[in-house]
Scaffold this motif. Structure first.
Motif, PDB file in Angstrom:
ATOM      1  N   LYS A 135       0.723  -1.309  -0.150  1.00  0.00           N
ATOM      2  CA  LYS A 135       0.028   0.066  -0.131  1.00  0.00           C
ATOM      3  C   LYS A 135       0.886   1.314   0.183  1.00  0.00           C
ATOM      4  N   SER A 183       0.968 -12.681  -2.055  1.00  0.00           N
ATOM      5  CA  SER A 183       0.155 -13.023  -1.522  1.00  0.00           C
ATOM      6  C   SER A 183      -0.289 -14.553  -2.027  1.00  0.00           C
ATOM      7  N   ARG A 231      -7.685  -9.243  -4.437  1.00  0.00           N
ATOM      8  CA  ARG A 231      -9.323  -9.343  -4.040  1.00  0.00           C
ATOM      9  C   ARG A 231      -8.931  -9.962  -2.531  1.00  0.00           C
ATOM     10  N   GLY A 232     -10.100 -10.076  -1.991  1.00  0.00           N
ATOM     11  CA  GLY A 232     -10.367 -10.575  -0.502  1.00  0.00           C
ATOM     12  C   GLY A 232      -9.190  -9.974   0.419  1.00  0.00           C
ATOM     13  N   ARG A 233      -8.637 -10.770   1.181  1.00  0.00           N
ATOM     14  CA  ARG A 233      -7.476 -10.329   2.204  1.00  0.00           C
ATOM     15  C   ARG A 233      -6.652  -9.486   1.682  1.00  0.00           C
ATOM     16  N   GLY A 284      -6.773  -7.440  -0.808  1.00  0.00           N
ATOM     17  CA  GLY A 284      -7.336  -5.939  -1.054  1.00  0.00           C
ATOM     18  C   GLY A 284      -7.656  -5.198   0.303  1.00  0.00           C
ATOM     19  N   GLU A 285      -8.190  -6.030   1.088  1.00  0.00           N
ATOM     20  CA  GLU A 285      -8.340  -5.566   2.659  1.00  0.00           C
ATOM     21  C   GLU A 285      -7.145  -4.966   3.107  1.00  0.00           C
ATOM     22  N   VAL A 286      -6.012  -5.440   3.253  1.00  0.00           N
ATOM     23  CA  VAL A 286      -4.812  -4.880   3.632  1.00  0.00           C
ATOM     24  C   VAL A 286      -4.268  -3.776   2.820  1.00  0.00           C
ATOM     25  N   GLY A 287      -4.877  -3.338   1.641  1.00  0.00           N
ATOM     26  CA  GLY A 287      -4.282  -2.315   1.068  1.00  0.00           C
ATOM     27  C   GLY A 287      -3.566  -2.576  -0.024  1.00  0.00           C
ATOM     28  N   THR A 295      -1.910  -3.218  -3.961  1.00  0.00           N
ATOM     29  CA  THR A 295      -2.656  -2.475  -5.062  1.00  0.00           C
ATOM     30  C   THR A 295      -1.966  -3.402  -6.145  1.00  0.00           C
TER      31      THR A 295
END
Length: 176
Positions: A58, A66, A90-92, A94-97, A99
């Motif tokens: 991020k 990942s 996607r999923g985790r 994407g949640e942790v930022g 890109t």
């Protein structure tokens, strides 16, 4: 008993004053600025068969693997992995930022994706967009994701072939 009560109150008052004095003086500890200790620790994911999709942190300063796991006895086609990478985190992830520096796959261009079998020169990845103007980080996302998945426990060189040019074979360099 009155003398004992007075002494207890005096002792309590003295203790309170000493405690306040210590708090006000900070016990001689001087202030310091924030100390940069680097990035968070990394861990090795164990168990099961897994590949990694390499996304951008991020902060945008490094690639982050990942994990992508699949059932034992199942061999994942590298083209599927490439398609997942181009879909973005996607999923985790994407949640942790995390890109991506890669462009989205143009609609209807899924069939244009190809990953050749490994040869002594490396593996060729064909994508339906220009690769010559991709940033180093975007190139490394492709190279690391596919290079680590083609031959088990090996980082294979990857040749990127786009709509504009074919780039020479490159090895995964996570510092880019």
């Amino acid at each position: 008993m009155t003398g004992h009560g007075t002494r207890s109150r005096a002792a309590a008052a003295t203790a309170t004053l000493v405690g306040c004095a210590l708090l006000l003086t900070g016990c001689g500890i001087k202030r310091t600025g924030v100390i940069d200790s680097g990035h968070a620790a990394t861990v090795k994911v164990s168990g099961g068969k897994s590949n990694f999709l390499y996304f951008v942190s991020k902060e945008g300063d490094r690639l982050v693997p990942s994990p992508f796991s699949f059932p034992e006895g199942y061999n994942l086609n590298p083209v599927v992995l490439l398609r997942l990478l181009l879909d973005g985190p996607r999923g985790r992830a994407g949640e942790v930022g995390l890109t991506t520096a890669l462009p989205r796959l143009p609609a209807g261009q899924e069939e244009a994706l190809a990953v050749s079998p490994y040869t002594h020169d490396g593996t060729t990845v064909r994508v339906p967009f220009a690769v010559g103007n991709l940033s180093d980080r975007a190139r490394m996302q492709l190279v690391c994701t596919i290079g680590a998945s083609v031959v088990t426990d090996t980082l294979s060189p990857v040749i990127l072939q786009g709509s504009d040019t074919t780039l020479p074979a490159a090895d995964c360099d996570l510092k880019r």
